[in-house]
Design an enzyme around this catalytic site. Structure first.
Site, PDB file in Angstrom:
ATOM      1  N   ASP A  13       0.866  -1.186   0.000  1.00  0.00           N
ATOM      2  CA  ASP A  13       0.000   0.000   0.000  1.00  0.00           C
ATOM      3  C   ASP A  13       0.903   1.237   0.000  1.00  0.00           C
ATOM      4  O   ASP A  13       2.119   1.133   0.191  1.00  0.00           O
ATOM      5  CB  ASP A  13      -0.920  -0.007   1.237  1.00  0.00           C
ATOM      6  CG  ASP A  13      -1.889   1.165   1.258  1.00  0.00           C
ATOM      7  OD1 ASP A  13      -2.407   1.535   0.186  1.00  0.00           O
ATOM      8  OD2 ASP A  13      -2.125   1.737   2.334  1.00  0.00           O
ATOM      9  N   SER A  14       0.283   2.391  -0.163  1.00  0.00           N
ATOM     10  CA  SER A  14       1.046   3.637  -0.104  1.00  0.00           C
ATOM     11  C   SER A  14       1.362   4.028   1.341  1.00  0.00           C
ATOM     12  O   SER A  14       2.171   4.916   1.586  1.00  0.00           O
ATOM     13  CB  SER A  14       0.233   4.755  -0.752  1.00  0.00           C
ATOM     14  OG  SER A  14      -1.012   4.856  -0.071  1.00  0.00           O
ATOM     15  N   GLY A  46      -3.263   8.929  -4.142  1.00  0.00           N
ATOM     16  CA  GLY A  46      -4.465   9.539  -4.715  1.00  0.00           C
ATOM     17  C   GLY A  46      -4.202  10.796  -5.514  1.00  0.00           C
ATOM     18  O   GLY A  46      -5.003  11.190  -6.361  1.00  0.00           O
ATOM     19  N   CYS A  77      -4.529  -1.732  -2.002  1.00  0.00           N
ATOM     20  CA  CYS A  77      -4.715  -0.304  -2.243  1.00  0.00           C
ATOM     21  C   CYS A  77      -5.582  -0.148  -3.496  1.00  0.00           C
ATOM     22  O   CYS A  77      -5.196  -0.625  -4.571  1.00  0.00           O
ATOM     23  CB  CYS A  77      -3.353   0.344  -2.476  1.00  0.00           C
ATOM     24  SG  CYS A  77      -3.410   2.067  -2.976  1.00  0.00           S
ATOM     25  N   ASN A  78      -6.733   0.473  -3.350  1.00  0.00           N
ATOM     26  CA  ASN A  78      -7.629   0.662  -4.504  1.00  0.00           C
ATOM     27  C   ASN A  78      -7.007   1.583  -5.548  1.00  0.00           C
ATOM     28  O   ASN A  78      -7.129   1.351  -6.754  1.00  0.00           O
ATOM     29  CB  ASN A  78      -8.943   1.299  -4.060  1.00  0.00           C
ATOM     30  CG  ASN A  78      -9.779   0.385  -3.196  1.00  0.00           C
ATOM     31  OD1 ASN A  78     -10.733  -0.215  -3.660  1.00  0.00           O
ATOM     32  ND2 ASN A  78      -9.425   0.277  -1.924  1.00  0.00           N
ATOM     33  N   THR A  79      -6.346   2.632  -5.085  1.00  0.00           N
ATOM     34  CA  THR A  79      -5.770   3.622  -5.996  1.00  0.00           C
ATOM     35  C   THR A  79      -4.725   2.972  -6.896  1.00  0.00           C
ATOM     36  O   THR A  79      -4.662   3.242  -8.110  1.00  0.00           O
ATOM     37  CB  THR A  79      -5.133   4.767  -5.185  1.00  0.00           C
ATOM     38  OG1 THR A  79      -6.049   5.167  -4.166  1.00  0.00           O
ATOM     39  CG2 THR A  79      -4.811   5.957  -6.059  1.00  0.00           C
ATOM     40  N   CYS A 192     -11.114   2.713  -0.295  1.00  0.00           N
ATOM     41  CA  CYS A 192      -9.713   3.030   0.002  1.00  0.00           C
ATOM     42  C   CYS A 192      -9.395   2.248   1.265  1.00  0.00           C
ATOM     43  O   CYS A 192     -10.172   2.296   2.236  1.00  0.00           O
ATOM     44  CB  CYS A 192      -9.533   4.526   0.236  1.00  0.00           C
ATOM     45  SG  CYS A 192      -7.914   4.977   0.922  1.00  0.00           S
ATOM     46  N   THR A 193      -8.290   1.506   1.240  1.00  0.00           N
ATOM     47  CA  THR A 193      -8.007   0.614   2.375  1.00  0.00           C
ATOM     48  C   THR A 193      -7.650   1.381   3.647  1.00  0.00           C
ATOM     49  O   THR A 193      -7.607   0.793   4.727  1.00  0.00           O
ATOM     50  CB  THR A 193      -6.883  -0.379   2.016  1.00  0.00           C
ATOM     51  OG1 THR A 193      -5.770   0.365   1.488  1.00  0.00           O
ATOM     52  CG2 THR A 193      -7.362  -1.387   0.994  1.00  0.00           C
ATOM     53  N   HIS A 194      -7.389   2.659   3.526  1.00  0.00           N
ATOM     54  CA  HIS A 194      -7.167   3.464   4.736  1.00  0.00           C
ATOM     55  C   HIS A 194      -8.464   3.688   5.524  1.00  0.00           C
ATOM     56  O   HIS A 194      -8.435   3.903   6.731  1.00  0.00           O
ATOM     57  CB  HIS A 194      -6.622   4.852   4.364  1.00  0.00           C
ATOM     58  CG  HIS A 194      -5.143   4.896   4.111  1.00  0.00           C
ATOM     59  ND1 HIS A 194      -4.557   4.264   3.045  1.00  0.00           N
ATOM     60  CD2 HIS A 194      -4.141   5.505   4.787  1.00  0.00           C
ATOM     61  CE1 HIS A 194      -3.243   4.499   3.074  1.00  0.00           C
ATOM     62  NE2 HIS A 194      -2.975   5.252   4.130  1.00  0.00           N
TER      63      HIS A 194
END
Ligand code: DGL
Length: 266
Positions: A13-14, A46, A77-79, A192-194
C-alpha cells in the site's frame, strides 16, 4: 531441485491502509510469512498522475519481487490496483497478484434505495476501471463517486494515535449522503483501504445510518483461495514478519504501530 516458492505474502500500500487487509489475511493464512510494504515516500497515491504512478510502481515492484520473492503479492490499495493491476500482471507474468477494487458489485446487489456512494481517493474516482465497474454492475443504481483529498492522511494520523478533527471528517463524508424523491443513500463503499480505520468516526458523523462496505475480509479470502491452489513449500518460512518503508525512516509512532501488528521494521 524444486521451483516451489516459500509461503511469503507481500502486502502493498502507499501507507498504513493495507494493514486493514493484512490483519484479516493473518487469521485466514496463519502459516504464511508476511512482508508489509508501505510506499510512504510516495504517499498519497491519490494525488499522482496516472502514467507517472504506473511507472513508479513497476520499478518498485521489480525491486520488491527480487528482494522478497513472494509467492503472492496483494495490492492492498484501490488507488494502485485500479490503475496498475493489469499492467503489473502483464509485466511480471510469473507472479501472482491479488487486487483491491471498489466493491461496486456487492453494493449494487445489496442496496434497497438504489442510491450508493463510493468513497475513495481522487485517483480512484477518476479511473476508467472504476467507471467500468459501475457500467457493468450498477447500471440500475445511482452511484455517486466521492473523491476525498484528505481522508487517507487523516487515517494515517488516527492510527498513529493522534487526534482527528471530527468536523473535518464530517465535511469529507458529507457528499456521500443524498436524499432525492423520498429515497436516500443506504450504502457507502469504503473504496480506500485506509478508510476502515476511520469507520467508527464515519458512523458517528453520518447524518443517517448506512451500510459501510469494507472489502478487507473479501480480499483476504481471495488471497487465501489463491494460496490454497499454489504449490508452495509447506510450513511457514523462517524469520519475522517484516514492515518495509520506502522512505527508509518511519516515525517512532509508526514503528510502534507496526510492532503492534507483529511486524519488524526491515
Ligand atoms: N490506501 C490507498 C487506497 O486504497 C490510498 C491512499 C493514498 O492516497 O495513498 O486507495
Amino acid at each position: 531441485m524444486t521451483d516451489q516458492r516459500q509461503r511469503t505474502a507481500l502486502f502493498f500500500d502507499s501507507g498504513i491502509g493495507g494493514l486493514s487487509v493484512l490483519r484479516e489475511a493473518r487469521v485466514l493464512m496463519p502459516d504464511w510469512r508476511y512482508v508489509y510494504v508501505a510506499d510512504d515516500a510516495a504517499f498519497p497515491y491519490g494525488a499522482w498522475e496516472e502514467d507517472a504512478l504506473r511507472e513508479h510502481m513497476t520499478a518498485l515492484f521489480a525491486r520488491l519481487l527480487d528482494d522478497y520473492s513472494p509467492a503472492l503479492s496483494v495490492i492492498a490499495c484501490n488507488t494502485a490496483s485500479t490503475l496498475a493491476i493489469d499492467h503489473l500482471r502483464a509485466v511480471f507474468p510469473g507472479e501472482t497478484f491479488v487486487g483491491t477494487v471498489p466493491a461496486i458489485k456487492p453494493a449494487a446487489e445489496r442496496t434497497r434505495s438504489g442510491m450508493v456512494s463510493v468513497l475513495a481517493t481522487p485517483g480512484t474516482v477518476k479511473r476508467q476501471y472504476t467507471r467500468e465497474l459501475i457500467r457493468q454492475y450498477a447500471q440500475k443504481c445511482h452511484v455517486r463517486l466521492v473523491g476525498s483529498d484528505n481522508l487517507a492522511a487523516m487515517a494515517e494520523t488516527y492510527v498513529r494515535g493522534e487526534m482527528v478533527d471530527e468536523e473535518a471528517v464530517r465535511r469529507e463524508i458529507a457528499p456521500c449522503f443524498r436524499e432525492e424523491d423520498g429515497r436516500r443513500t443506504d450504502i457507502v463503499v469504503l473504496a480506500c483501504t485506509h478508510y476502515p480505520f476511520l469507520v467508527n468516526r464515519f458512523r458517528k458523523m453520518a447524518p443517517w445510518p448506512v451500510d459501510w462496505i469494507d472489502t478487507s475480509e473479501a480480499i483476504a479470502r481471495r488471497a487465501q483461495s489463491l494460496a490454497d491452489t499454489m504449490d508452495t513449500q509447506p510450513g511457514r518460512p523462517e524469520g519475522p514478519d517484516l514492515a518495509v518503508f520506502t522512505s527508509g525512516k518511519p516515525t517512532p509512532e509508526l514503528g510502534r504501530l507496526m510492532q503492534g501488528f507483529g511486524l519488524t521494521i526491515a
